[in-house]
Enzyme design. Structure first.
Site, PDB file in Angstrom:
ATOM      1  N   GLU A 187      40.022  31.017  40.970  1.00 52.90           N
ATOM      2  CA  GLU A 187      41.078  30.269  41.634  1.00 52.90           C
ATOM      3  C   GLU A 187      41.841  31.341  42.412  1.00 52.90           C
ATOM      4  OE1 GLU A 187      44.430  26.913  40.656  1.00 52.90           O
ATOM      5  OE2 GLU A 187      44.333  28.643  39.321  1.00 52.90           O
ATOM      6  N   ASP A 238      41.720  31.094  36.101  1.00 54.09           N
ATOM      7  CA  ASP A 238      42.963  30.473  36.542  1.00 54.09           C
ATOM      8  C   ASP A 238      43.866  31.530  37.177  1.00 54.09           C
ATOM      9  OD1 ASP A 238      44.926  28.167  36.386  1.00 54.09           O
ATOM     10  OD2 ASP A 238      46.001  29.662  35.199  1.00 54.09           O
TER      11      ASP A 238
END
Length: 706
Positions: free
Chosen positions: A381, A344
């Site tokens: 990401e 993330d």
């Protein structure tokens, strides 16, 4: 000024380790003046033991008679000096950063902050003991059964799901197992994944997390899990069997069951920030151990430098903190059996001491060099919210990256918001404009149309606007740029024509995803028509709004069947899942002769290769994609126009015959299956067709003699 902190000589000793006769506790707290470990019994009585400091800032103690299941926390003493990034407060009981299990919850009305209610810079002397979770001693146990063979990048079909929400309403899962690791491992659940053809399941965060005070204050919770408290501990509420180490065993059993089915396990991990938020938030672990050591701070050292949008940012330019991240990753691979990670807001992890993005950061170098991690699946990401945080296409070999350009374009194409088909070809071919450099593979692109963050696929075709009223922020949260199309009516309707059009668009987007080069990621439930009723930011909705509804699956058999068919084709035919970017090179036959056809080609509706004029035609809404190797070939045609179109199938040398294997129309459409080269086929409006092309492997002797 940022403090110079010694690095642990051997970070593998950190945490609690069960050894002969007792347990050894070790904590890295280089600027602390004193460290106590508080052992907590079943009556919540504390017994404190002092640790001894080593020169590298690691504090240690061996306590005889302590074994698995023992609950504990740390009290870390030192100066209260916010201006130097030191917020030590021994009144706050702290989670061990290396704890392998965490039990208990947070009393958000309790004294969980290190500062007083009146000032963020005055220490709060109240004891937090009764208001915070506790660490748990966990003994080493064997790892899960491994995969017989980890899927190579081109074989990945990733299925992103929330662990709890996937089985919370599953009628075949026993009620007491729903929403748990054991529920996910239940045979009926795994059978669905296998039948769909999934090769890797990607779980939203399962590191132990808590909710933000902001959400709790509204009567909501953090459902998604992007609020980590423990980087080594599986989330305790997902355990059906207990929280004093049983969650570790149950997680391993789930991994074993998935591996037995040939499914890889990928964790969505959140190392960029923690659940403590900014310095005004709760002090539960890292901040109380060393605020300036664990977190990025502004130049005055008093405030957090936030590039994650959550209040704090973990500082991997601190060597001891980098060790924590790497040790956590190794633990999940080596001990917990995990096959890979999706990071993330990954850009946060590659910022240097000045918070600048550094693509050759020691974090990336360590991953590439580590014998445990070098072969794990790594997906970034590739952005965060800080300066120069958008790093799509720059992560280099060995990394997959979420391709948000694919998501945005696919939605735009099928809602008629783009002109021409040039970018369609680029996205179908693996987004070479982004990834085809420095020796990278086409599998660098992780393609997706939907993810946990945003609309589900059904909602993309049902709502033009977000409907986040249930989140309690007056619909101000969540993205406004949804690139969705409600097909003329906002929300659910009984209008059969509108619903038929919506379903066709859903099938078209799923087909575009699964026919594109790169790694496809399917959002769980998109094959079943899952809806969040227009909520595009359901992070706080641990309710049926977010859970997968299994009782409606028969109503969405068309979507499910198309998904299953296309995934199956991809799994059975390597030509549909290339590992390298395709070229226009001629395919070579069994005897080394050229066969006339090429690895890839693009066609117009007349069965002719696309001309320059065709590529520059901004009104064009149709494109044929041909892919071929020595033994196999497929011809897919994408038609986004509002009217039917007659297409001519390419003749020789492209194929000696075609067989229709999938399409996004309705059952009564496109009933003919076999076609000769050069014949025509009438496509309904807004339809994708997939035909397998019969090809020759070698030229006849008469042709070779010419």
């Amino acid at each position: 000024m940022r403090p110079a902190l010694p690095r642990p000589v051997d970070s593998s000793i950190l945490g609690s380790r069960v050894v002969a006769g007792g347990t050894r506790f070790a904590l890295w707290a280089p600027r602390a003046e004193r460290v106590e470990v508080a052992l907590v019994d079943t009556n919540r009585r504390q017994t404190n033991h002092d640790l001894t400091r080593n020169p590298d800032g690691v504090w240690e103690v061996f306590i005889p008679g302590v074994g698995p299941g023992q609950r504990y926390g740390y009290r870390v003493h030192g100066p209260w000096s916010p201006e130097t990034g030191q917020r030590f407060n021994a009144a706050k009981l702290l989670i061990d950063p290396y704890a392998r299990a965490i039990t208990g919850g947070v009393d958000y009305s309790g004294p969980i902050s290190d500062h007083t209610p009146e000032s963020n810079y005055l220490p709060d002397p109240r004891d937090s003991f009764a208001a915070v979770p506790l660490s748990v001693v966990v003994a080493d146990t064997p790892p899960p059964r491994p995969l017989a063979e980890r899927p190579s990048p081109e074989r990945l079909v990733v299925y992103e799901t929330h662990l709890k929400g996937y089985t919370q309403l599953h009628p075949a899962v026993p009620e007491h197992l729903r929403g748990t690791y054991a529920g996910l491992a239940y045979p009926a659940v795994i059978d669905h994944l296998k039948e769909l053809g999934i090769t890797a399941i990607e779980f939203l965060p399962v590191h132990h997390f808590i909710s933000e005070p902001f959400a709790i204050g509204k009567g909501l919770v953090n459902y998604w899990g992007y609020n980590t408290l423990g980087f080594f501990a599986p989330h305790a509420p997902y355990s059906s069997s207990g929280t004093l180490g049983q969650q570790v065993t149950e997680f391993k059993e789930m991994v074993s069951a998935l591996h037995d089915a040939g499914i890889a396990v990928i964790l969505d991990v959140v190392y960029n920030h923690t659940a403590e938020g900014g310095h005004e938030g709760p002090t539960l672990s890292f901040r109380g151990i060393d605020h300036a050591g664990y977190y990025r701070l502004t130049s005055d050292m008093r405030n957090d430098y936030d590039v994650s949008g959550t209040g704090n940012a973990v500082d991997t330019s601190t060597e001891g903190v980098l060790d924590l991240v790497l040790d956590s990753l190794r633990y999940w691979v080596r001990d917990m059996g995990v096959d890979g990670f999706r990071f993330d807001l990954c850009t946060t992890l590659i910022r240097d001491e000045q918070h600048h993005v550094q693509q050759d950061h020691p974090f990336k170098q360590a991953l590439a060099d580590d014998p445990v991690l070098a072969d794990a699946i790594m997906i970034a990401e590739p952005w965060d919210l800080g300066p120069y945080g958008y790093q799509v296409g720059r992560w280099g070999r060995g990394w997959g990256e979420w391709n948000d350009r694919f998501r945005g374009f696919t939605r735009d194409f099928w809602r008629g918001a783009v002109q021409g088909v040039e970018e369609l070809a680029t996205r179908l071919a693996g987004s070479a404009d982004i990834f085809d450099h420095d020796g990278r593979r086409v599998t660098s692109s992780v393609n997706f149309v939907t993810a946990h963050d945003g609309f589900t696929l059904r909602d993309v075709v049902t709502y033009d606007l977000k409907h986040n009223e249930a989140n309690g922020e007056r619909n101000r949260d969540g993205a406004d740029d949804n690139r969705s199309w409600n097909h003329g009516y906002e929300g659910e309707t009984e209008d059969e024509a509108v619903n038929a059009a919506r379903r066709r668009t859903m099938r078209n987007m799923m087909a575009t995803l699964l026919l594109s080069s790169g790694v496809p990621m399917v959002l769980a439930g998109d094959e079943l028509g899952r809806t969040q009723q227009g909520n595009n930011n359901a992070y706080c909705q641990d309710t049926p709004l977010s859970w997968v509804h299994w009782t409606d699956t028969d109503d969405w058999s068309d979507q499910h069947e198309l998904t299953r068919t296309l995934v199956g084709l991809r799994n059975r035919h390597p030509i549909l899942r290339p590992s390298a970017f395709r070229s226009g090179a001629e395919v070579i036959g069994d005897h080394g002769e050229g066969l006339g056809r090429t690895e890839s080609a693009w066609f117009n509706e007349h069965g002719e290769p696309m001309s320059i004029a065709d590529w520059h035609d901004r009104d064009r809404r149709s494109l044929g994609m041909y892919v071929s190797d020595r033994t196999d070939a497929f011809y897919s045609f994408f038609h986004a126009g509002a009217e039917p179109i007659t297409i001519t199938l390419p003749g020789g040398p492209w194929s000696t015959g075609y067989h229709l294997v999938a399409h996004t129309g309705t059952p009564e459409e496109l009933t003919q299956r076999a076609f000769l080269p050069g014949r025509t086929l009438v496509l309904p409006a807004r339809t994708v067709v997939v035909l397998r092309a019969t090809v020759v492997r070698r030229l006849a002797a008469s042709e070779l003699a010419r």
